[in-house]
Design a protein around this motif. Structure first.
Motif, PDB file in Angstrom:
ATOM      1  N   GLU A 200     -11.852 -20.742  -1.949  1.00  0.00           N
ATOM      2  CA  GLU A 200     -10.680 -20.550  -2.477  1.00  0.00           C
ATOM      3  C   GLU A 200     -10.381 -19.018  -2.862  1.00  0.00           C
ATOM      4  N   PRO A 201      -9.611 -18.265  -2.457  1.00  0.00           N
ATOM      5  CA  PRO A 201      -9.371 -16.967  -2.758  1.00  0.00           C
ATOM      6  C   PRO A 201      -9.291 -16.729  -4.259  1.00  0.00           C
ATOM      7  N   TYR A 202      -9.999 -15.817  -5.052  1.00  0.00           N
ATOM      8  CA  TYR A 202      -9.574 -15.473  -6.338  1.00  0.00           C
ATOM      9  C   TYR A 202      -8.180 -14.749  -6.487  1.00  0.00           C
ATOM     10  N   ARG A 203      -7.610 -15.079  -7.458  1.00  0.00           N
ATOM     11  CA  ARG A 203      -6.256 -13.943  -7.785  1.00  0.00           C
ATOM     12  C   ARG A 203      -6.831 -12.770  -8.094  1.00  0.00           C
ATOM     13  N   ALA A 204      -6.117 -11.600  -7.234  1.00  0.00           N
ATOM     14  CA  ALA A 204      -6.637 -10.405  -7.307  1.00  0.00           C
ATOM     15  C   ALA A 204      -5.719  -9.378  -7.363  1.00  0.00           C
ATOM     16  N   LEU A 205      -5.767  -8.200  -8.034  1.00  0.00           N
ATOM     17  CA  LEU A 205      -4.623  -7.098  -7.979  1.00  0.00           C
ATOM     18  C   LEU A 205      -5.580  -5.858  -7.371  1.00  0.00           C
ATOM     19  N   ALA A 206      -4.801  -4.864  -6.895  1.00  0.00           N
ATOM     20  CA  ALA A 206      -5.318  -3.613  -6.478  1.00  0.00           C
ATOM     21  C   ALA A 206      -4.732  -2.421  -6.876  1.00  0.00           C
ATOM     22  N   PHE A 207      -5.435  -1.536  -7.281  1.00  0.00           N
ATOM     23  CA  PHE A 207      -5.049  -0.155  -7.653  1.00  0.00           C
ATOM     24  C   PHE A 207      -5.389   1.057  -7.130  1.00  0.00           C
ATOM     25  N   PHE A 208      -4.526   1.911  -6.574  1.00  0.00           N
ATOM     26  CA  PHE A 208      -4.703   3.079  -5.874  1.00  0.00           C
ATOM     27  C   PHE A 208      -3.520   4.252  -6.273  1.00  0.00           C
ATOM     28  N   HIS A 209      -3.656   5.265  -5.547  1.00  0.00           N
ATOM     29  CA  HIS A 209      -2.668   6.240  -6.033  1.00  0.00           C
ATOM     30  C   HIS A 209      -1.422   6.399  -4.932  1.00  0.00           C
ATOM     31  N   ILE A 210      -1.698   6.415  -3.687  1.00  0.00           N
ATOM     32  CA  ILE A 210      -0.685   6.591  -2.725  1.00  0.00           C
ATOM     33  C   ILE A 210      -0.282   5.443  -2.228  1.00  0.00           C
ATOM     34  N   PRO A 211       1.079   5.126  -2.090  1.00  0.00           N
ATOM     35  CA  PRO A 211       1.735   3.632  -1.717  1.00  0.00           C
ATOM     36  C   PRO A 211       1.480   3.460   0.051  1.00  0.00           C
ATOM     37  N   LEU A 212       1.090   2.266  -0.049  1.00  0.00           N
ATOM     38  CA  LEU A 212       1.111   1.722   1.591  1.00  0.00           C
ATOM     39  C   LEU A 212       2.330   1.995   2.270  1.00  0.00           C
ATOM     40  N   ALA A 213       2.321   2.155   3.619  1.00  0.00           N
ATOM     41  CA  ALA A 213       3.275   2.305   4.485  1.00  0.00           C
ATOM     42  C   ALA A 213       4.290   1.061   4.358  1.00  0.00           C
ATOM     43  N   GLU A 214       4.002  -0.001   3.795  1.00  0.00           N
ATOM     44  CA  GLU A 214       4.677  -1.044   3.515  1.00  0.00           C
ATOM     45  C   GLU A 214       5.771  -0.918   2.577  1.00  0.00           C
ATOM     46  N   TYR A 215       5.547  -0.275   1.684  1.00  0.00           N
ATOM     47  CA  TYR A 215       6.543   0.067   0.524  1.00  0.00           C
ATOM     48  C   TYR A 215       7.907   0.560   0.898  1.00  0.00           C
ATOM     49  N   PRO A 216       7.873   1.520   1.762  1.00  0.00           N
ATOM     50  CA  PRO A 216       9.495   1.843   2.367  1.00  0.00           C
ATOM     51  C   PRO A 216      10.026   0.860   3.034  1.00  0.00           C
ATOM     52  N   ILE A 217       9.181   0.009   3.928  1.00  0.00           N
ATOM     53  CA  ILE A 217       9.760  -1.060   4.796  1.00  0.00           C
ATOM     54  C   ILE A 217      10.296  -2.031   3.740  1.00  0.00           C
ATOM     55  N   MET A 218       9.652  -2.421   2.663  1.00  0.00           N
ATOM     56  CA  MET A 218      10.354  -3.389   1.554  1.00  0.00           C
ATOM     57  C   MET A 218      11.571  -2.889   1.058  1.00  0.00           C
ATOM     58  N   SER A 219      11.355  -1.528   0.517  1.00  0.00           N
ATOM     59  CA  SER A 219      12.400  -1.030  -0.414  1.00  0.00           C
ATOM     60  C   SER A 219      13.788  -0.527   0.439  1.00  0.00           C
TER      61      SER A 219
END
Length: 333
Positions: A200-219
C-alpha cells in the motif's frame, strides 16, 4: 560520581538529538508544514527586511512542525550571510526545517555542494546531500512517523533538486528539468516504501523549485485551479516523466514549487495537487501579487488528503483547499 554525571549528561544530549531528528504526528493534532519560497534575500538591503518580518510572524502564529524552503533563498552574497539571516528565526524557535536548491542560490559565491555542506551543519536542519550519484544536491526523503509508534511511517516527504538552467542542450534553452536518474531514484524509493507498507503506497508530498511540465497543461483551463495565475509557468521544456512516475507509483498526492513569483495557485491534475507556494521575499526582485506570504499545508493522521491555504504577512488567509475534496465537481443531475 562526576564520571557518572558526565555519562548521564552525554546520554541525555544524545537522546535529545535523536528525539529532535524525528518528525512525528502528535496525538490528536495535525502535522503542519509551512512553505516559504523565493525569499531572494540580499544581505544589508532594507527591502529584504519584509521577508524576515513575514517569517517571524508566520512561525509565531502558525507554529509549524516543519518549515520548508523551496529555493531561491539567496539573491546576493555573501551566501552565508543570506542563509544565516533567513534561517535565524526558524533556528531560534527550534523548528525542524528542510531546503531544496533553486536556480539562483548558487550564483553568489557558493556552489550547490557548498551550500548543502553549510546547511546540514546548522541546528534543526533536516536536509541532506542525498544520493551523490544523482544530479544536483539534496535529493532526499523525510518520514513523518505515527503518533502511536515512532517506528511506524505515516507520511513521506520527497525533496528533489530541480536544477537551474538548461546549459547542456543549448539549442533548447530555458530552465532545467529532472533527469532520468532522478526519476528512476524516485520510482525505486517509492517502490521500496510501498513494499515496506505491505503493498500500500504511503501518502506522500514532494517539494522542489521549478514546476513540472504538467503545470501549464493543467492551468490552461483556469477552472482547474484555485489561486492566482499571473505568470506563464517557466518549467523546463523537456518532460522526462517525473509526473508519470508519480501517477504510476501512487504515493505522491501533492507537489509544491516556487520559481514563478506571480503564481500561488493549486490545481488537481489526474489526482495529484500541483501547487505553488507564495512569494515570500521583499521587493528585491519582480513580484506583482502584492503582500508577500507563504503556503501552509496540514496533514491529518490516518487521512489520505491534505488541507492547504495561503497566509499573507499581516495574517490574511486566502484560497483554502481541502485536497482533493475541493476539486470534486458535484453531480448536476
Amino acid at each position: 560520581m562526576k564520571k557518572n554525571l558526565l555519562i548521564a549528561l552525554l546520554l541525555s544530549v544524545v537522546f535529545y538529538s535523536l528525539e529532535a531528528q524525528v518528525l512525528q504526528f502528535k496525538k490528536g493534532e495535525d502535522f503542519k508544514i509551512v512553505q516559504f519560497t523565493d525569499v531572494h534575500y540580499k544581505p544589508n538591503v532594507i527591502a529584504s527586511d519584509t521577508a524576515i518580518i513575514l517569517i517571524k510572524e508566520i512561525i509565531e502564529n502558525e507554529k509549524p512542525d516543519l518549515v520548508v524552503f523551496t529555493g531561491d533563498l539567496a539573491w546576493a552574497g555573501p551566501t552565508k550571510d543570506a542563509f544565516d539571516a533567513v534561517l535565524a528565526p526558524v533556528i531560534e524557535r527550534k523548528i525542524p526545517w528542510a531546503y531544496v536548491n533553486g536556480n539562483h542560490d548558487d550564483e553568489h559565491g557558493w556552489n550547490r555542494t557548498q551550500i548543502m555542506d553549510y546547511l546540514v551543519s546548522q541546528p534543526y536542519c533536516k536536509a541532506t546531500h542525498g544520493d551523490k550519484n544523482l544530479k544536483g544536491e539534496g535529493n532526499y526523503i523525510l518520514e513523518v512517523r505515527s503518533s502511536n509508534n515512532v517506528d511506524k511511517t505515516e507520511t513521506l516527504l520527497y525533496f528533489m533538486d530541480s536544477g537551474s538552467y538548461n546549459r547542456k542542450h543549448k539549442h533548447i534553452g530555458g530552465y532545467d528539468w529532472f533527469d532520468h536518474e532522478q526519476v528512476t531514484w524516485y520510482r525505486n524509493q517509492s517502490e521500496a516504501y510501498t513494499k515496506q507498507n505491505k503493498g500500500e503506497p504511503y501518502r506522500a508530498l514532494a517539494f522542489f523549485h521549478i514546476p513540472l511540465a504538467e503545470y501549464p497543461i493543467m492551468s490552461a483551463n483556469k477552472e482547474n485551479i484555485i489561486g492566482n495565475y499571473k505568470e506563464a509557468e517557466c518549467n523546463g521544456k523537456v518532460n522526462t516523466g517525473m509526473f508519470g512516475a508519480m501517477i504510476e507509483s501512487g504515493d505522491v498526492i501533492g507537489t509544491f514549487v516556487g520559481h514563478d513569483h506571480d503564481n500561488d495557485y493549486i490545481g488537481n491534475y489526474m489526482g495529484i495537487g500541483l501547487a505553488y507556494g507564495r512569494f515570500s521575499g521583499g521587493n528585491t526582485v519582480y513580484n506583482s501579487l502584492g503582500n508577500n506570504g507563504c503556503r501552509v499545508i496540514t496533514l491529518t493522521e490516518g487521512e489520505h488528503g491534505f488541507h492547504t491555504y495561503i497566509r499573507l504577512r499581516g495574517g490574511e488567509k486566502l484560497f483554502p483547499v481541502d485536497f482533493p475534496k475541493s476539486f470534486v465537481k458535484e453531480d448536476k443531475k
